[in-house]
Design an enzyme around this catalytic site. Structure first.
Site, mmCIF file in Angstrom:
data_model
loop_
_atom_site.group_PDB
_atom_site.id
_atom_site.type_symbol
_atom_site.label_atom_id
_atom_site.label_comp_id
_atom_site.label_asym_id
_atom_site.label_seq_id
_atom_site.Cartn_x
_atom_site.Cartn_y
_atom_site.Cartn_z
ATOM 1 N N LYS A 80 5.615 -9.259 1.873
ATOM 2 C CA LYS A 80 5.218 -7.887 1.521
ATOM 3 C C LYS A 80 4.797 -7.843 0.055
ATOM 4 C CE LYS A 80 6.981 -3.111 1.866
ATOM 5 N NZ LYS A 80 8.164 -2.275 2.209
ATOM 6 N N SER A 155 7.263 1.390 5.467
ATOM 7 C CA SER A 155 6.197 0.921 4.602
ATOM 8 C C SER A 155 5.831 -0.558 4.776
ATOM 9 C CB SER A 155 6.613 1.142 3.150
ATOM 10 O OG SER A 155 7.718 0.309 2.818
ATOM 11 N N SER A 179 11.972 1.089 6.202
ATOM 12 C CA SER A 179 10.670 0.433 6.039
ATOM 13 C C SER A 179 10.521 -0.949 6.671
ATOM 14 C CB SER A 179 10.318 0.337 4.558
ATOM 15 O OG SER A 179 9.876 1.580 4.083
#
Lengths: 478, 476
Positions: A80, A155, A179
């Site tokens: 990420k 996210s 997330s």
């Protein structure tokens, strides 16, 4: 998908260890897969083809010399884009960090490198991890591989979608209010948020420091256990990392839940829960019941207070954490400005997106003199009460089972127009962060439309082994 | 003017003497090329995290214990949020809600003999900021983060002081206490101790405080005294002319002997303090407290009393030696090696002070060991060397901490204690200088000095002038 990109991480790791697949070959296959489908899904902000191939041949050589023993050695991974990677662009999917190349590595990534992981690139996310759809990214939304008209969740949407689309063997995400778990659920993969303090936050660009935790997104439960084993552990660079003995979570992967008491919070099945999701989640509970676990419903109090408490605490911390992005030392600086304050104002106004600005304003407000006690302190008290409610529940149950999100993945463009509605979608995931608990999201079926649905299992702090054992049993029996 | 009294409270920042910064492993060494003592943590890079340097906590506790504070057993760090380029995270990690020390006091005694206690409201730990450099040539501002993250404690007093004299006595007391603890060198001029003066005036007998101002940029005790006088006068003038004192921060310009308003309370910032989630709360254990307490040195006041009793030294000597703990340590160790206290004191007060001054050094820079000083004193006591030679040896010792016994051997500096040889030389000097001998016999006492000098020269200084004098008189 090629034969290689169809393998889960541990299977690929085994094939590499056995010499059946070369690391370079696996890496090439994944890079090819990214080339083929990422234009469609937009999982990646940065694909590091050159770095990945170089790392692949290094890792191959080290494996051949017998230096790498990790079951993940040579397996390609996606990170990420809020985890710092030395020498590799790290943007948090924000314009304000559009050119930021860290000179240091986050501890989680460095641990993966030590295990012989090959880093393919950095995945797309909601800007600074603020959002539930990956639509707040400066680099455009990621699409759900199950149906590109839908969001992948967020996210960590880029990481979840990359795993689902076969653009990496597994990925790292971060979870502040759901997330990891929510995009895992939307994309049909496994995602675990470990107990707060299990994985070092050093190098993770903070959103809500007291809630943020790094965790894996994988094809199955065994991979998740292996990845968590590789990245967990005390780090003296992170004061909040727990000083505990390293654990091998893969040892918990046994098909046995006869001693497991599962509680299902009645409150989680009330208004707002999609009936399709409710029935799939209940079916998952039945699978575990049939496997020998005891299952009963109970009342988990304070559920409705979690969202306001979460958005107060997370926004307060974010408003301070994001102050360092000022256009002075790194990142975006506005072109024209007059004086220091104008430069701050313009750089930040132009560099941050709408959702980030909203949360900075909210956070600045709740910390302001005169409001601190009424909002921030009160939210901390709610947080403590929520933890207490979970403590009471875990005195009775080993595992709490419930939905991950109220609905399957919404369509692109539906969520951002109504932020309150989007925030309410976090109802099942955020109390876990407030209480610091571990939670795992597992695929438990698909909607009539063909969209994945996830079931969430929670355990008490540092009871990841129970979580993995129950999740593994479910995966084997479903 | 005498109708008014001045009410003063101080905020004193002290830079702690740790080797590394408060939240990272970077060096705290002064100087260095810009941005060379830096890392991701002290430059506020994304994803970096602070980790508390335990030595900072221990120094802060030590200062708190020495100033009679309650130590906060469960304490936390808070973030003070404000944007400025020298503050790399745009928040400073400090302590607001649960500072490490609270409710202390120190006893002071002014020059004119006033004795009182000054209460300490709190002591908290925090990080220093970087330094902005304005480059006129580039027409730009540059930032040096070498100072960023250097550990500070801020000691906040109650408004208990009433004059510049009391303020200076209070600062002296803090300086002495903290430097004795080794927690800081407390140099105002170099900025390792900084004092901001909060001052208000009120009519004598009033119970309410007047409106206060805060004065910054005070770099010496003299500047502090001048600033207090100046600000007191300014405030009284305002009140007398029917105006009001505005609560504001003012900057003292010591060259112009004037202060300027920096910012008023109206534009005071909202710092949005909240507990730093990156740092876990600190639990101070009983063991740690006891350990720190047990390491507490004997402070100056106690030494002054003991030196008078134990060594019978004159007050002047005691005050000078105890001014600096390192000096006092050298004194005590040298005495413990058997050297007479007054002799040790003389070497420290005269030659040591002279050489420190000439070389622009501080007592901390003294390199010679108590062993060597003791053995030098022994050489003079045994009259192995005379005082001129001893000073020569001491200069070398001051530079290189040489062993005086070896030095005397290597350079052949021992006195000739062979009286026969000395008598022969003196006889020769008398024979060679009939004029001086005549002068002496004619009552010119001074002539003997010349003859002593000639003898010393012939002996290359390796003889005791007393013996030369005695033998000369005898032979003449």
């Amino acid at each position: 998908m090629s034969k290689i990109t169809q393998m889960d991480a541990l299977t690929l790791g085994k094939a590499i260890a056995a010499g059946e697949v070369k690391v370079t070959e696996a890496t090439e296959e994944y890079l090819k897969s990214i080339k083929e489908s990422d234009e469609k899904y937009n999982c990646y902000v940065t694909v590091d083809e050159e770095g990945a191939m170089k790392s692949a041949s290094d890792v191959q050589a080290r494996i051949e010399k017998g230096e790498l023993k990790s079951p993940l050695a040579g397996v390609p991974v996606a990170i990420k884009d809020n985890m710092c990677t030395e020498g590799l662009l790290t943007t948090c999917s924000s314009k304000i960090l559009y050119n930021f190349v860290p000179t240091y590595e986050s501890t989680a990534v460095s641990k993966l490198r030590d295990a012989g992981a090959v880093i393919l690139g950095k995945t797309n996310m909601d800007e600074f991890a603020m959002g539930s759809t990956t639509e707040t990214s400066y680099f455009g939304p990621t699409k759900n591989p199950a149906n590109p008209e839908h969001v992948p969740g967020g996210s960590s949407g880029g990481s979840a979608a990359a795993v689902a689309a076969g653009e990496c063997a597994y990925a790292l995400g971060s979870d502040t209010g759901g997330s990891i778990r929510q995009p895992a659920s939307y994309c049909g993969v496994v995602g675990i948020k470990p107990t707060y303090g299990t994985v070092s936050r050093y190098g993770l660009i903070a959103y809500g420091s007291s809630l943020d935790q790094i965790g894996p997104l994988t094809r199955n439960v065994s991979d998740a256990a292996a990845v968590l084993t590789a990245i967990a552990g005390h780090d003296e660079k992170d004061s909040t990392s727990v000083n505990a003995k390293a654990k091998d979570y893969t040892k918990a992967l046994t098909k046995d839940v006869k001693d497991i008491k599962i509680g299902i919070p009645r409150d989680y099945f009330g208004e707002g829960l999609d009936p399709e999701v409710a029935s799939k989640v209940r079916a998952a509970a039945d699978v575990l019941k049939n496997a020998g676990a005891s299952v009963e419903e109970f009342d988990l109090s304070l559920v409705n207070y979690a969202i306001p408490a979460y958005y107060t605490i997370a926004a307060a911390e974010a408003s301070s954490n994001l102050e360092r992005f000022d256009g002075i030392k790194y990142g975006y600086r506005t072109e024209d400005y007059e004086g220091l304050h104008n430069m701050y104002k313009k750089s930040r106004s132009e560099g941050f997106g709408a959702e980030v600005k909203r949360r900075i304003m909210l956070g600045s407000f709740v910390l302001s003199s005169g409001y601190y006690d009424a909002y921030y302190l009160k939210a901390l008290k709610v947080k403590a009460l929520i933890k207490k409610a979970f403590d009471e529940a875990f005195a009775k149950y080993d595992i709490i089972l419930g939905p991950v999100a109220p609905t399957p993945a919404p369509k692109l463009g539906e969520s951002l127009s109504d932020p309150i509605k989007m925030y309410l979608g976090d109802i099942y995931t955020i109390s876990v962060n407030l209480a610091g608990l571990p939670g795992i999201s597992l695929p438990c079926g698909t909607s009539a439309e063909g969209l994945p649905i996830g079931v969430q299992l929670l355990a008490d702090c540092f009871e990841e082994e129970k979580l993995f054992r129950t999740a593994y049993t479910y995966e084997q029996c479903k | 003017m005498s109708d008014y009294e001045t009410v003063i409270g101080l905020e004193v920042h002290v830079e702690l003497a740790t080797k590394t910064k408060i939240f990272c492993g970077c060096s705290t060494e002064f100087g260095g090329e810009p941005n060379t003592h830096t890392c991701p943590v002290c430059t506020g890079m994304p994803g970096s995290l602070p980790v508390l340097n335990k030595q900072v906590l221990e120094y802060a506790i030590a200062v708190g214990l020495a100033t009679n504070c309650d130590i906060t057993r469960y304490c936390k760090f808070d973030r003070k949020n404000y944007f400025y380029p020298d503050n790399p995270q745009n928040y400073q990690i400090s302590q607001l809600y649960l500072p490490i020390c609270r409710n202390g006091h120190v006893d002071i005694k002014t020059e004119s003999g006033t004795e009182k206690a000054v209460r300490i409201h709190e002591i908290h730990m925090e990080e220093d900021a970087g330094k902005l450099i304005h480059d006129d040539w580039l027409d730009a501002s540059l930032v040096d983060y070498n100072r960023s993250g250097v550990p500070l404690i801020e000691i906040v007093s109650e408004p208990d002081m009433r004059s510049a004299e009391e303020v200076i006595a209070y600062l002296e007391k803090l300086r002495m206490t903290i430097s004795y603890l080794g927690a800081s060198d407390c140099k105002l001029q170099e900025g390792s101790m900084r004092a901001d003066v909060n001052l208000s005036v009120r009519k004598v007998g009033d119970t309410e405080f007047g409106t206060r101002t805060e004065m910054k940029n005070l770099n010496s005790f003299k500047a502090i005294a001048r600033a207090i006088a100046g600000e007191t006068e300014r405030q009284i003038d305002l009140i007398e002319s029917g105006e009001k004192v505005i609560q504001e921060t003012r900057r003292w310009d010591d060259d112009k002997e004037m202060s300027y308003a920096m910012r008023s309370k109206e534009d005071a910032q909202d710092y949005r303090y909240f507990p730093d989630p990156d740092l876990v709360p600190i639990s101070v254990s009983e063991e740690l407290l006891n350990e720190i307490k047990s390491r507490e040195p004997e402070f100056r006041e106690a030494k002054i009393v003991r030196y008078a009793e134990e060594f019978g030294l004159p007050e002047k000597d005691i005050l000078l030696i105890t001014e600096n703990k390192h000096l006092a340590d050298i004194f005590e160790e040298t005495v413990s090696k058997g050297a007479p206290a007054k002799k040790v004191s003389n070497w420290l007060m005269v030659e040591t002070m002279r050489l420190l001054k000439e070389n622009n050094l501080d007592p901390e820079d003294i390199r010679f060991s108590p062993e060597n000083l003791a053995s030098l004193i022994e050489l003079t006591e045994k009259k192995t060397v005379n005082s001129t030679v001893a000073k020569e040896i001491f200069e070398e010792m001051f530079k290189s901490d040489c062993d005086p016994v070896k030095y005397v051997e290597e350079h052949g500096l021992a006195m000739q204690n062979d009286e026969g040889a000395l008598r022969e030389t003196i006889a020769k000097v008398i024979a060679d200088n009939p004029q001086s001998v005549d002068d002496y016999h004619n009552g010119k006492e001074k002539a003997i000095g010349f003859l002593v000098g000639q003898t010393m020269k012939a002996m290359q200084g390796k003889c005791d002038p007393g013996s030369v004098n005695r033998i000369l008189k005898e032979l003449l």
